[in-house]
Design a protein around this motif. Structure first.
Motif, PDB file in Angstrom:
ATOM      1  N   GLY A  17      18.512  14.369   7.059  1.00  0.00           N
ATOM      2  CA  GLY A  17      18.702  14.682   5.655  1.00  0.00           C
ATOM      3  C   GLY A  17      17.573  15.513   5.099  1.00  0.00           C
ATOM      4  N   ARG A  18      17.737  15.956   3.865  1.00  0.00           N
ATOM      5  CA  ARG A  18      16.708  16.683   3.150  1.00  0.00           C
ATOM      6  C   ARG A  18      16.480  15.987   1.825  1.00  0.00           C
ATOM      7  NH1 ARG A  18      18.585  23.054   3.621  1.00  0.00           N
ATOM      8  NH2 ARG A  18      18.621  23.216   5.883  1.00  0.00           N
ATOM      9  N   PRO A  19      15.277  15.561   1.489  1.00  0.00           N
ATOM     10  CA  PRO A  19      14.094  15.646   2.352  1.00  0.00           C
ATOM     11  C   PRO A  19      14.150  14.600   3.455  1.00  0.00           C
ATOM     12  CG  PRO A  19      13.554  14.497   0.339  1.00  0.00           C
ATOM     13  CD  PRO A  19      14.985  14.945   0.184  1.00  0.00           C
ATOM     14  N   GLY A  20      13.644  14.940   4.629  1.00  0.00           N
ATOM     15  CA  GLY A  20      13.703  14.011   5.745  1.00  0.00           C
ATOM     16  C   GLY A  20      12.781  12.828   5.593  1.00  0.00           C
ATOM     17  N   ARG A  21      11.759  12.938   4.744  1.00  0.00           N
ATOM     18  CA  ARG A  21      10.776  11.861   4.616  1.00  0.00           C
ATOM     19  C   ARG A  21      10.250  11.859   3.189  1.00  0.00           C
ATOM     20  NH1 ARG A  21       7.074   9.320   8.283  1.00  0.00           N
ATOM     21  NH2 ARG A  21       5.141   8.684   7.274  1.00  0.00           N
ATOM     22  N   VAL A  22      10.361  10.710   2.516  1.00  0.00           N
ATOM     23  CA  VAL A  22       9.824  10.534   1.168  1.00  0.00           C
ATOM     24  C   VAL A  22       8.845   9.368   1.220  1.00  0.00           C
ATOM     25  CG1 VAL A  22      10.356   9.988  -1.229  1.00  0.00           C
ATOM     26  CG2 VAL A  22      11.901  11.426   0.077  1.00  0.00           C
ATOM     27  N   ALA A  23       7.613   9.609   0.841  1.00  0.00           N
ATOM     28  CA  ALA A  23       6.562   8.603   0.948  1.00  0.00           C
ATOM     29  C   ALA A  23       5.842   8.463  -0.385  1.00  0.00           C
ATOM     30  CB  ALA A  23       5.566   8.963   2.047  1.00  0.00           C
ATOM     31  N   ILE A  24       5.554   7.215  -0.740  1.00  0.00           N
ATOM     32  CA  ILE A  24       4.705   6.880  -1.885  1.00  0.00           C
ATOM     33  C   ILE A  24       3.593   5.997  -1.351  1.00  0.00           C
ATOM     34  CG2 ILE A  24       4.550   5.819  -4.158  1.00  0.00           C
ATOM     35  CD1 ILE A  24       6.248   8.267  -4.196  1.00  0.00           C
ATOM     36  N   GLY A  25       2.347   6.458  -1.411  1.00  0.00           N
ATOM     37  CA  GLY A  25       1.246   5.704  -0.838  1.00  0.00           C
ATOM     38  C   GLY A  25       1.174   5.919   0.667  1.00  0.00           C
ATOM     39  N   SER A  58       0.812  -1.214   0.000  1.00  0.00           N
ATOM     40  CA  SER A  58       0.000   0.000   0.000  1.00  0.00           C
ATOM     41  C   SER A  58       0.844   1.262   0.000  1.00  0.00           C
ATOM     42  CB  SER A  58      -0.926   0.007   1.225  1.00  0.00           C
ATOM     43  OG  SER A  58      -0.151  -0.019   2.429  1.00  0.00           O
ATOM     44  N   GLY A  59       2.040   1.192   0.495  1.00  0.00           N
ATOM     45  CA  GLY A  59       2.898   2.368   0.506  1.00  0.00           C
ATOM     46  C   GLY A  59       4.267   2.053   1.067  1.00  0.00           C
ATOM     47  N   VAL A  60       5.239   2.875   0.713  1.00  0.00           N
ATOM     48  CA  VAL A  60       6.608   2.756   1.218  1.00  0.00           C
ATOM     49  C   VAL A  60       7.070   4.160   1.590  1.00  0.00           C
ATOM     50  CG1 VAL A  60       9.004   2.173   0.691  1.00  0.00           C
ATOM     51  CG2 VAL A  60       7.161   0.693  -0.106  1.00  0.00           C
ATOM     52  N   THR A  61       7.678   4.276   2.747  1.00  0.00           N
ATOM     53  CA  THR A  61       8.212   5.553   3.224  1.00  0.00           C
ATOM     54  C   THR A  61       9.660   5.351   3.648  1.00  0.00           C
ATOM     55  OG1 THR A  61       6.052   6.316   3.987  1.00  0.00           O
ATOM     56  CG2 THR A  61       7.980   7.379   4.937  1.00  0.00           C
ATOM     57  N   VAL A  62      10.520   6.265   3.232  1.00  0.00           N
ATOM     58  CA  VAL A  62      11.917   6.263   3.665  1.00  0.00           C
ATOM     59  C   VAL A  62      12.149   7.539   4.464  1.00  0.00           C
ATOM     60  CG1 VAL A  62      14.319   6.414   2.943  1.00  0.00           C
ATOM     61  CG2 VAL A  62      12.782   4.831   1.799  1.00  0.00           C
ATOM     62  N   GLU A  63      12.584   7.366   5.697  1.00  0.00           N
ATOM     63  CA  GLU A  63      12.902   8.488   6.567  1.00  0.00           C
ATOM     64  C   GLU A  63      14.415   8.583   6.706  1.00  0.00           C
ATOM     65  OE1 GLU A  63      10.889   7.800  10.211  1.00  0.00           O
ATOM     66  OE2 GLU A  63       8.888   8.215   9.409  1.00  0.00           O
ATOM     67  N   VAL A  64      14.959   9.739   6.352  1.00  0.00           N
ATOM     68  CA  VAL A  64      16.399   9.969   6.397  1.00  0.00           C
ATOM     69  C   VAL A  64      16.723  10.734   7.676  1.00  0.00           C
ATOM     70  CG1 VAL A  64      18.368  10.969   5.206  1.00  0.00           C
ATOM     71  CG2 VAL A  64      16.464  10.026   3.892  1.00  0.00           C
ATOM     72  N   ALA A  65      17.663  10.218   8.435  1.00  0.00           N
ATOM     73  CA  ALA A  65      18.054  10.858   9.690  1.00  0.00           C
ATOM     74  C   ALA A  65      18.912  12.080   9.395  1.00  0.00           C
ATOM     75  CB  ALA A  65      18.819   9.872  10.577  1.00  0.00           C
ATOM     76  N   PRO A 108      23.834   4.133  11.073  1.00  0.00           N
ATOM     77  CA  PRO A 108      22.398   4.252  10.773  1.00  0.00           C
ATOM     78  C   PRO A 108      22.121   5.571  10.061  1.00  0.00           C
ATOM     79  CG  PRO A 108      22.763   3.610  13.071  1.00  0.00           C
ATOM     80  CD  PRO A 108      24.088   4.033  12.518  1.00  0.00           C
ATOM     81  N   VAL A 109      21.466   5.475   8.903  1.00  0.00           N
ATOM     82  CA  VAL A 109      21.163   6.674   8.118  1.00  0.00           C
ATOM     83  C   VAL A 109      19.667   6.905   7.970  1.00  0.00           C
ATOM     84  CG1 VAL A 109      23.320   6.598   6.842  1.00  0.00           C
ATOM     85  CG2 VAL A 109      21.347   5.337   5.975  1.00  0.00           C
ATOM     86  N   GLY A 110      18.840   6.001   8.497  1.00  0.00           N
ATOM     87  CA  GLY A 110      17.394   6.187   8.387  1.00  0.00           C
ATOM     88  C   GLY A 110      16.681   4.859   8.506  1.00  0.00           C
ATOM     89  N   ARG A 111      15.454   4.833   8.051  1.00  0.00           N
ATOM     90  CA  ARG A 111      14.667   3.608   8.084  1.00  0.00           C
ATOM     91  C   ARG A 111      13.665   3.624   6.934  1.00  0.00           C
ATOM     92  NH1 ARG A 111      10.161   4.146  12.904  1.00  0.00           N
ATOM     93  NH2 ARG A 111       9.370   6.218  12.351  1.00  0.00           N
ATOM     94  N   MET A 112      13.272   2.407   6.516  1.00  0.00           N
ATOM     95  CA  MET A 112      12.284   2.242   5.459  1.00  0.00           C
ATOM     96  C   MET A 112      11.048   1.587   6.057  1.00  0.00           C
ATOM     97  SD  MET A 112      12.679   0.511   1.667  1.00  0.00           S
ATOM     98  CE  MET A 112      13.364  -1.020   2.312  1.00  0.00           C
ATOM     99  N   LEU A 113       9.898   2.210   5.874  1.00  0.00           N
ATOM    100  CA  LEU A 113       8.630   1.704   6.386  1.00  0.00           C
ATOM    101  C   LEU A 113       7.843   1.126   5.225  1.00  0.00           C
ATOM    102  CD1 LEU A 113       7.696   4.693   8.717  1.00  0.00           C
ATOM    103  CD2 LEU A 113       8.992   2.635   9.281  1.00  0.00           C
ATOM    104  N   ILE A 114       7.370  -0.113   5.390  1.00  0.00           N
ATOM    105  CA  ILE A 114       6.661  -0.835   4.333  1.00  0.00           C
ATOM    106  C   ILE A 114       5.239  -1.089   4.795  1.00  0.00           C
ATOM    107  CG2 ILE A 114       6.636  -2.921   2.915  1.00  0.00           C
ATOM    108  CD1 ILE A 114       9.644  -3.127   3.396  1.00  0.00           C
ATOM    109  N   GLY A 115       4.277  -0.719   3.961  1.00  0.00           N
ATOM    110  CA  GLY A 115       2.869  -0.836   4.311  1.00  0.00           C
ATOM    111  C   GLY A 115       2.308  -2.225   4.084  1.00  0.00           C
ATOM    112  N   ARG A 116       0.982  -2.307   4.108  1.00  0.00           N
ATOM    113  CA  ARG A 116       0.281  -3.586   3.972  1.00  0.00           C
ATOM    114  C   ARG A 116       0.407  -4.126   2.550  1.00  0.00           C
ATOM    115  NH1 ARG A 116      -3.109   0.008   5.707  1.00  0.00           N
ATOM    116  NH2 ARG A 116      -4.306  -0.144   3.775  1.00  0.00           N
ATOM    117  N   PRO A 117       0.349  -5.459   2.380  1.00  0.00           N
ATOM    118  CA  PRO A 117       0.375  -6.037   1.030  1.00  0.00           C
ATOM    119  C   PRO A 117      -0.840  -5.591   0.220  1.00  0.00           C
ATOM    120  CG  PRO A 117       0.848  -7.709   2.685  1.00  0.00           C
ATOM    121  CD  PRO A 117       0.396  -6.490   3.432  1.00  0.00           C
ATOM    122  N   GLY A 118      -0.612  -5.403  -1.068  1.00  0.00           N
ATOM    123  CA  GLY A 118      -1.681  -4.988  -1.965  1.00  0.00           C
ATOM    124  C   GLY A 118      -2.403  -6.178  -2.573  1.00  0.00           C
TER     125      GLY A 118
END
Length: 684
Positions: A376-384, A367-374, A401-411
């Motif tokens: 950095g600019r941009p600090g957060r890039v999200a699709i969905g 459903s969506g993926v978000t990458v948060e950069v510790a 550690p440079v950030g984290r990737m958040l993965i949403g629910r399966p489509g």
């Protein structure tokens, strides 16, 4: 609760009738002695089909009333349920010796068996999962398969009477055709079923990943049923695999997104391929051992070594083939890596990060993926949208550690966990690299902004100091000089106090100029050199060790090393409460190294860097160097700085000949007044 229409009530009636007929058939067969039964046991595969298919067909009909495969399951299950009852009557008639009844019931069984085969074995594969043929090319196949079964059943019903088996429905002139189709050379039932199953393979080849998952359920259940029926006919596993076919149909049509058929099929195929390959190797080795006597043990050892060496490469190759079959080229991690490489190389860090996020969402179908950069600019890039409880994947670049990737629910095209893990393992390094690049770009931009702000602020301060302080004072002094000249001509005794005040003003201006010069560059660097200047900072409680030639350093490197050493010494004295401090300076052809080591309290694990640490890192980063601060509680702190020294940045000799020894530097005038030849005025 939704009200049932006429289709729903019809499906309920068919399922109820099927279960009732099967129960009646079991009751009839239980009355027959075990020794006199034609089929072993009481429950048969027909009983399973007569109950499982109608019940699961009812489930599908209630959810999708117009789904044709659901009605085929109801019709085929009802026809098979009547076979359960007729089989009991058939065995009773056979036990009683009623040949005519045996023949008539056998004809009925053949007709209903044909209906069941047409509905379950032929039309469901042809029309699965959406009730339509794969394409118009399959219409002749459907007509041939259904027509073959119908013709065979009809010819069986009208076959000629045999001795001891009269057939009241016999049609004599069709006897040659019945004999021709009854030839044992060709199994027409198997041919018809095989053609219909080929339609599933064709649909599997042309459909998308979601369709492959649906078809995979049915293919897996059919393959398992065929294998068990071949090895253990009329057994409990055979009945279970028979019931698994309608279950697979129901799961694929209704809840296929919730189950991992991909993992089940892929692991089965990979295991079968590995077993087959190892078996082939040992078969070949055994054959070689039989041909060449005395090589049996050596060949067995060679086979074992080969199997062990080829196991992992063969498993990876089979896994790639299965991924390619289920997901197409999107399931190949190598192609994903190539795509990510192209995306990253064709964009700036921020654009590359957005491209990686979009590729991750498309490859994982979530459903969506978000990458948060510790930092950095941009600090957060999200699709969905990732939802309330996303999966978190840490992004680490070379241990940092440079950030984290958040993965949403399966489509809709939910992939199995093993597939997701492989794709995430491919995505994560690229995401970490781009996140690190985004952090570096943001740090560089912030550094540029701070440098620009500091430069403009320093210019404003200098302008204010020069205009409001030095400029005004010089204007006053100019007026005083003019007045003093007049007094010297008219009243010399009155000029003495004025000249004394003028001398005091000159001293104040000299001090202000010194302060301005000190703010621009520490004078100790020019007077003493870097090593002695740092030594003065270290007095009285620190030691300085210098190695290498520290002369001829670029001015920016000297100032950065001096300021960093000054800040490190201040931190060690003020915060670490160190009793021993060592400052080491060493010069190599490529860099100047500065190390400040103390035996103080050290930094706490959760301590956050202050302005001093940040300024040291920024000064080093401005010159392309590094500043590392390592510490452990109770073990002191070590500040290690590496400042690159390029040949281009070193002071160049004056043109006009080869570089020689520097000329003797004349004594510097104490003030700009002396340089301007006004020392006589100052002495006055």
């Amino acid at each position: 609760m939704r009200r049932l229409g006429w289709m729903g009530w019809t499906a309920v009636a068919v399922a109820t009738a099927s279960a009732t007929i099967v129960a009646a058939g079991l009751a009839v067969r239980l009355q027959i002695p075990v020794a006199d039964r034609i089929r072993p046991g009481v429950v048969t595969g027909d009983d399973v089909v007569g109950v499982a298919y109608p019940l699961l067909g009812l489930l599908l009909t209630l959810r999708r009333p117009r789904l044709l495969p659901a009605w085929l399951m109801l019709g085929g299950g009802l026809a098979t349920a009547t076979l359960c009852l007729s089989q009991g009557f058939y065995e009773q008639a056979h036990l009683a010796g009623d040949r005519t009844s045996v023949t008539l019931i056998g004809d009925y069984n053949a007709a209903m068996g044909a209906v069941c085969i047409v509905c379950v074995d032929l039309l469901i594969p042809l029309l699965f999962p959406d009730g339509r043929l794969p394409s118009r090319r399959w219409r002749p196949v459907a007509v041939f398969a259904v027509g073959t079964i119908v013709v065979l059943a009809f010819l069986h019903v009208v076959r000629p009477s045999a001795p001891g088996s009269p057939n009241p429905l016999a049609v004599p002139f069709l006897a040659p055709l019945a004999e021709l189709t009854a030839a044992p050379d060709v199994d027409w039932y198997l041919v018809a079923e095989g053609l219909c199953l080929l339609s599933l393979l064709d649909r599997f080849r042309t459909t998308d990943a979601a369709g492959r998952r649906q078809i995979g359920w049915l293919l897996y259940a059919v393959a398992a049923n065929w294998a068990v029926e071949e090895w253990m006919p009329f057994s409990v596993p055979a009945m279970l695999t028979t019931a698994a076919i309608p279950v697979a149909v129901a799961v694929a049509v209704t809840r296929y997104r919730l189950y991992g058929i991909d993992t089940l099929v892929s692991r089965t195929l990979i295991a079968a391929g590995l077993v087959g390959a190892v078996g082939a190797v040992y078969f070949a080795v055994s054959t070689l051992g039989l041909v060449a006597a005395g090589l049996g043990q050596l060949a067995g050892l060679a086979a074992a070594l080969f199997a062990g060496a080829a196991f992992q490469p063969l498993r990876r190759a089979l896994r790639r083939l299965v991924d390619l079959a289920f997901y197409g080229h999107s399931g190949d991690p190598r192609r994903l890596a190539e795509r990510l490489t192209m995306e990253v190389h064709s964009a700036d860090p921020a654009g590359a990060l957005a491209a990686v996020v979009a590729t991750a969402r498309d490859s994982l179908n979530v459903s969506g993926v978000t990458v948060e950069v510790a930092g950095g600019r941009p600090g957060r890039v999200a699709i969905g949208t990732v939802g309330a409880a996303p999966r978190e994947v840490p992004l680490v670049w070379h241990g940092e550690p440079v950030g984290r990737m958040l993965i949403g629910r399966p489509g809709p095209r939910r992939f199995p966990r093993a597939y997701d893990e492989r794709m995430i393992a491919t995505l994560t390094p690229f995401a970490a690299d781009v996140a690190h690049a985004a952090r570096m770009a943001a740090d560089l931009q912030r550094s540029r902004e701070r440098i620009l702000a500091a430069r403009e602020e320093e210019r404003r301060r200098l302008r204010r100091d020069l205009h409001d302080g030095l400029g005004q004072a010089l204007g006053d002094m100019s007026m005083s000089v003019t007045v003093a000249r007049k007094l010297l001509r008219d009243s010399p005794e009155s000029a003495e106090p004025l000249l004394a005040r003028l001398r005091g003003g000159m001293d104040r201006i000299t001090q202000e100029i010194r302060e301005l010069v000190y703010g621009l560059r520490p004078p100790a660097l020019d007077d003493l050199g870097l090593a002695l200047a740092v030594g003065r900072l270290a007095e009285p409680d620190a030691r300085v060790e210098a190695r290498g030639d520290l002369g001829g350093l670029p001015a920016a490197v000297e100032v950065a090393a001096y300021r960093i050493a000054q800040e490190a010494l201040t931190n060690a004295r003020r915060h670490a409460r160190a009793s021993s401090i060592l400052v080491e300076l060493s010069r190599s052809p490529e860099a100047l190294c500065l190390r400040v080591r103390d035996d103080g309290a050290g930094l706490a694990p959760d301590a956050r860097g202050g302005v001093g640490l940040a300024s040291m890192r920024e000064r080093a980063a401005e010159l392309g160097g590094t500043c590392a601060v390592t510490s452990a509680p109770g073990e002191g702190t070590v500040v290690e700085v590496v400042l690159p020294v390029s040949e281009d940045s070193a002071p160049a000799p004056e043109s006009g000949g080869p570089a020689g020894p520097p000329p003797e530097t004349p004594p510097r005038p104490e003030t700009f007044l002396q340089a301007a030849g006004l020392e006589a005025l100052g002495r006055a």
